[in-house]
Each structure stands twice: as C-alpha cells, then as structure tokens.
Design an enzyme around this catalytic site. Structure first.
Site, short mmCIF file in Angstrom:
data_model
loop_
_atom_site.label_atom_id
_atom_site.label_comp_id
_atom_site.label_asym_id
_atom_site.label_seq_id
_atom_site.Cartn_x
_atom_site.Cartn_y
_atom_site.Cartn_z
N GLU A 32 0.82 -1.22 0.00
CA GLU A 32 0.00 0.00 0.00
C GLU A 32 0.85 1.27 0.00
O GLU A 32 0.80 2.05 0.95
CB GLU A 32 -0.88 0.00 1.25
CG GLU A 32 -1.80 -1.19 1.40
CD GLU A 32 -2.54 -1.19 2.74
OE1 GLU A 32 -2.06 -0.58 3.71
OE2 GLU A 32 -3.62 -1.80 2.80
N ARG B 241 3.14 7.72 -0.35
CA ARG B 241 4.18 8.72 -0.59
C ARG B 241 5.07 8.39 -1.80
O ARG B 241 5.36 9.28 -2.62
CB ARG B 241 5.04 8.79 0.66
CG ARG B 241 6.12 9.83 0.66
CD ARG B 241 7.09 9.62 1.82
NE ARG B 241 6.50 9.15 3.04
CZ ARG B 241 6.15 9.92 4.08
NH1 ARG B 241 6.38 11.21 4.03
NH2 ARG B 241 5.61 9.39 5.15
N ARG C 171 4.22 19.41 7.44
CA ARG C 171 5.20 18.36 7.75
C ARG C 171 6.43 18.85 8.52
O ARG C 171 6.88 18.18 9.44
CB ARG C 171 5.62 17.63 6.47
CG ARG C 171 4.43 16.99 5.73
CD ARG C 171 4.84 15.99 4.66
NE ARG C 171 5.43 14.82 5.23
CZ ARG C 171 6.73 14.57 5.26
NH1 ARG C 171 7.58 15.42 4.72
NH2 ARG C 171 7.18 13.47 5.82
N CYS D 195 1.61 32.53 11.57
CA CYS D 195 1.96 33.22 12.80
C CYS D 195 2.57 32.29 13.84
O CYS D 195 2.05 32.14 14.95
CB CYS D 195 0.71 33.89 13.35
SG CYS D 195 0.08 35.07 12.16
N1 LLP Z 1 -1.25 1.83 4.62
C1 LLP Z 1 -1.65 2.25 5.83
C2 LLP Z 1 -2.51 1.37 6.64
C3 LLP Z 1 -1.25 3.50 6.32
O1 LLP Z 1 -1.63 3.90 7.52
C4 LLP Z 1 -0.41 4.32 5.52
C5 LLP Z 1 0.03 5.63 5.99
C6 LLP Z 1 -0.04 3.85 4.25
C7 LLP Z 1 -0.47 2.59 3.84
C8 LLP Z 1 0.82 4.64 3.31
O2 LLP Z 1 2.04 5.02 3.84
P1 LLP Z 1 3.13 5.72 2.87
O3 LLP Z 1 3.51 4.70 1.83
O4 LLP Z 1 2.49 6.91 2.24
O5 LLP Z 1 4.22 6.09 3.80
N2 LLP Z 1 1.57 12.27 7.43
C9 LLP Z 1 2.79 11.50 7.51
C10 LLP Z 1 2.60 10.09 7.02
C11 LLP Z 1 1.49 9.36 7.70
C12 LLP Z 1 1.26 7.99 7.13
C13 LLP Z 1 -0.01 7.42 7.62
N3 LLP Z 1 -0.30 6.12 7.11
C14 LLP Z 1 3.89 12.22 6.74
O6 LLP Z 1 3.64 13.28 6.19
O7 LLP Z 1 5.02 11.76 6.71
#
Ligand code: LLP
Length: 459
Positions: free
Chosen positions: A316, A319, A355, A386
C-alpha cells in the site's frame, strides 16, 4: 528491533530511475520529477510546463503534479510486484483528487481509503469498489455503512469492538471480505508519529498479547464476515528493506498458527506501505525492486517451511507513488536579515505543508525564473504563518540577492502536504495543477476567501 537504514542515495541506479532521456542539470535529478528540465532565465519546466508561466497563470502558492511521474511510479511498482502474485494499492491519504483516482485506476492499482469521504470521492470518480481497501483505527458508523453499501473489496478490522458492529451492517445472505490488522512488533519509520509496528501506539491488534488471535477467533465466528487475510503496516518513511522482511516472517508465523488452530489457510497477506523517499539531496530512499524481491523470498521460504500455500501479497504505497511527482511553487514575500540569519519568507507555509512542524522535516527549495550571479548565501526559508516553527527549510543555500517577487520551487511536495492542509490564518488552500506533454490542467481550484466565509454561518 529498530531500523538501521541501508543507505541508498536519492538517485540510485534501478530505483524508480530518473530522467529517461537525460536531464541536462544534475541539480534537477533525484528529488525532482524525471521530466524536470532547466529552462531559459533560470526557469524550470516540469512535464514540459514552465513553472514561471504556471505561477503567473494559476497564482502562488501552487502545487504542480506531474501525471507522467505518477504513472511511471505506478508502473515501476507493477513491474516489481506483478499482478499474477500481488496487488499494489495506492494509499489515498497521501493525496487524493478525481484525476489521481483515474490515473491510479488506469494503471491497474487498487486504492486504500480511510474515511467515507475518501471512499465516496473515489467511487464517484469511477473507481471500482471491489478494488478498494478501507482502513481506520476508529471507523465511524458512516464509514462502515458506506463501505458495505458500496461493496468495498476489503475492510481492515482494527479493533475487536468493530467486528460485531460491522457484521450487523452486512445484509443477510452476503459476506463482507475482511482482514485483521496485526501489530507485528517491529519498530520502523522516519518519526515517532509515523511508527505503527509496535504495541505502544493506537493501530492494530497485538500479536504479542494475543489480541490479534482473539480478533481472528471472533471474526471466524461471524457468518457475515469472510476473513480473507491478515494486514500489517509498520510505519511510514521507511528506507530499509529489513523491517519489512522481519514483519513478513512474523505474519507468516501467525498465518501458520491460524491454520493449526482453525484449519484454514488464509489466501491474502497485506504488508501496508511506508516506503520512504528523499526530501533533500543525498537522503536515502527505499529500494522498491529490492523490497519486492526480498519480501517475496521470505514469503515463499516461510510458507514452504510451514507447509502453507503462498498467500497473495498486497502493498500500500502512498508517498512513494505521488510524493516525488509534486512540486510546490511559492513567491517570496519578504527577506529579513537578523544578526545571525537571513529569513526568506514565502506566501505559503504550514497551512499547505504541516510536515516540517509535525515531523521536523526540512525541504530543498530552489530559486526559479531568474538567473542570478550573486554568490549563494545560507538562508532559512519560512512560511507566512503566525508561528516561529513555520520553517520550510533551514540552512539552505540560495542566491544572495534573493528578494521579494522571486519564485521558489520545492520538490518532493506531492504527498501529505495538501491532504493535511488546514485553514490556519484563513489563507486558503492552494490549487493543484497537473502537468504533462507541455500542458497544464487545473485539477483542484484555489480555496477562496468566499469559500471560507460561506462555511461560517453564525452571528
Ligand atoms: N497503509 C496504511 C494502513 C497507512 O496507515 C499508511 C500511511 C499507508 C499505507 C501509506 O504510507 P506511505 O507509503 O504513504 O508512507 N503524514 C505522515 C505520514 C502518515 C502515514 C499514515 N499512514 C507524513 O507526512 O510523513
């Protein structure tokens, strides 16, 4: 265990490789979309579209998304995880809009959503519900109702109390495919806030204290739920393969126990996302083909040893599919020199990209649209909000004559910026424009003052 990242630099050979026909400028390789090219007078073109012209046409702050880069990354994943044995599911939380739904569908991926809102947007834009996975540690009644009504392919159960609630929503005579989210006890991830593989956080059901096994028992006792497999997601912004291999080993162990106790071999294993990208030159990235190969080897070995059939794998990524395809374009509003530092303030900041404030991440902005012969100066690029913590980049080199009116472009801006954007200071969220083959297309329009005022119905 903890992650000791095996360092691959931001432009490794064979890892989501860079410009197909040779970028003419090293400073645009690695972090930028492969289509990025230097233009006249310090301009940069992405997808054949000048960032200077896009900024003039759509205003700033502006988010540019390279459609070709997203599709290329989808294809790299499909090649590494071939459809015959795996599903690649795009994690919509990274960024979702109708066009992205279409790109991902056309590239043959599935979609991971975590709310009725994301689900309705996806299905409304034509995404087949059976290719959707619903997540959430606390799904609302509306999330569950909508998912069952639309027939999502898999619902990932994340708490014991959810099991009976979900079963009660499934019509008599049908069965909802579900997975159980397991905490495998593996620590990995770029920041404490995004580590989800151990027991000290809110997601999933523990392998070590028996909650996962208990939830599996309960699900198997519900005739309207069909347990199709197990799920885990150990964290985000992970740049090493090892923790994934360790997680697979533990998950196969649990699959073997399920077979011993219940006599069933579950047909699916979902190991989540979390694949890390580079935000600054030289930062490590996850090697996706290596991940695929080593996970596959561990899965096949482990299952063979346990006498289990090899389950179908799901990954899954969010990013890694969309982050490097996005570029944020800001205009400089003010330059301030204090005793020790030079602050370059732009017209966006923590409301379009929280971020840095949340995870301490720093970016690599670049001056675009003007040639400068001034020697570089070390500056701090800040937002307009701010708070003193509204810092986009610290200690970066920009031409010493950087001044109000200049444009700064920030690569690796496609994931978790706008999907986490806020209404702070009523600045309004920026538009999103897709670029490709020399054409720019508005995907999401700028949030206007009027939009914001219309929601405020009191007084
Ligand atoms: N699958 C599940 C169950 C997840 O909770 C997440 C991300 C993903 C897949 C995808 O993760 P990725 O491949 O995008 O890392 N806001 C944070 C990242 C939070 C990720 C939450 N869950 C940031 O900006 O680094």
């Amino acid at each position: 265990m903890t992650t000791t990242p095996v360092v691959h630099t931001s432009a490794p050979a064979g890892v989501l490789p860079g410009a197909p026909d040779g970028a003419a400028d090293d400073s645009l390789s690695g972090l930028w979309p492969a289509s990025a090219r230097p233009g006249p007078e310090g301009d940069v073109a992405v997808g054949g579209v000048s960032l200077t012209e896009a900024a003039d046409r759509f205003g700033t702050p502006l988010y540019v998304l390279d459609e070709g880069e997203v599709r290329r990354r989808c294809r790299t994943y499909r090649a590494a995880f071939p459809p015959a044995e795996a599903d690649v599911v795009y994690a919509a939380k990274a960024f979702l809009c109708r066009a992205v739904v279409r790109w991902v569908r056309e590239e043959g991926l599935g979609l991971d959503v975590c709310s009725a809102g994301e689900l309705l947007l996806a299905v409304g834009a034509g995404f087949p519900a059976e290719r959707i996975v619903l997540h959430g540690n606390a799904k609302s009644p509306e999330d569950l109702r909508t998912a069952v009504r639309l027939g999502v392919g898999r619902i990932v159960v994340d708490s014991t109390s959810e099991i009976a609630r979900l079963a009660a929503l499934v019509p008599l005579g049908s069965r909802q495919p579900i997975m159980v989210r397991v905490v495998p006890g593996i620590s990995a991830g770029g920041h404490a806030a995004v580590r989800t593989g151990t027991d000290d956080q809110k997601f999933g059901l523990s392998l070590t204290d028996g909650s996962a096994q208990h939830a599996i028992d309960r699900v198997l006792g519900q005739p309207r739920l069909e347990l199709v497999g197990l799920h885990c997601h150990i964290g985000s912004q992970i740049t090493a393969v090892k923790p994934y291999v360790a997680a697979v080993r533990r998950m196969v162990g649990l699959l073997a126990r399920v077979r011993e106790q219940h006599g069933i071999a579950l047909p699916q294993l979902d190991i989540g996302g979390g694949h890390g990208i580079a935000y600054r030159p030289g930062e490590p990235v996850l090697d996706v083909p290596a991940l695929a190969a080593r996970v596959r080897a561990e899965l096949v070995d482990g299952c063979t040893r346990a006498g289990l059939p090899v389950p179908r794998l799901t990954v899954e990524p969010g990013r890694a599919l969309i982050g490097p395809a996005g570029v944020a374009v800001y205009r400089v509003l003010a330059v301030k020199r204090t005793g020790t530092r030079t602050f370059v303030a732009v017209d966006g900041g923590m409301s379009d990209n929280p971020r840095p404030a949340l995870y301490g991440v720093r970016y690599a902005p670049r001056l675009v649209g003007r040639d400068s012969t001034a020697p570089d100066r070390v500056v701090t690029v800040v937002g307009r909000h701010c708070e003193a913590g509204d810092v986009l980049a610290d200690g970066v080199e920009l031409p010493g004559d950087v001044r109000p009116g200049d444009l700064l472009a920030v690569p690796a801006a496609g994931a978790y910026h706008l999907s986490m954007a806020s209404g702070y200071n009523l600045v309004g969220r920026p538009p999103v424009v897709s670029v490709g083959d020399g054409t720019a297309r508005l995907l999401v329009r700028r949030e206007s003052l009027d939009d914001m005022q219309r929601r405020d119905v009191g007084a």
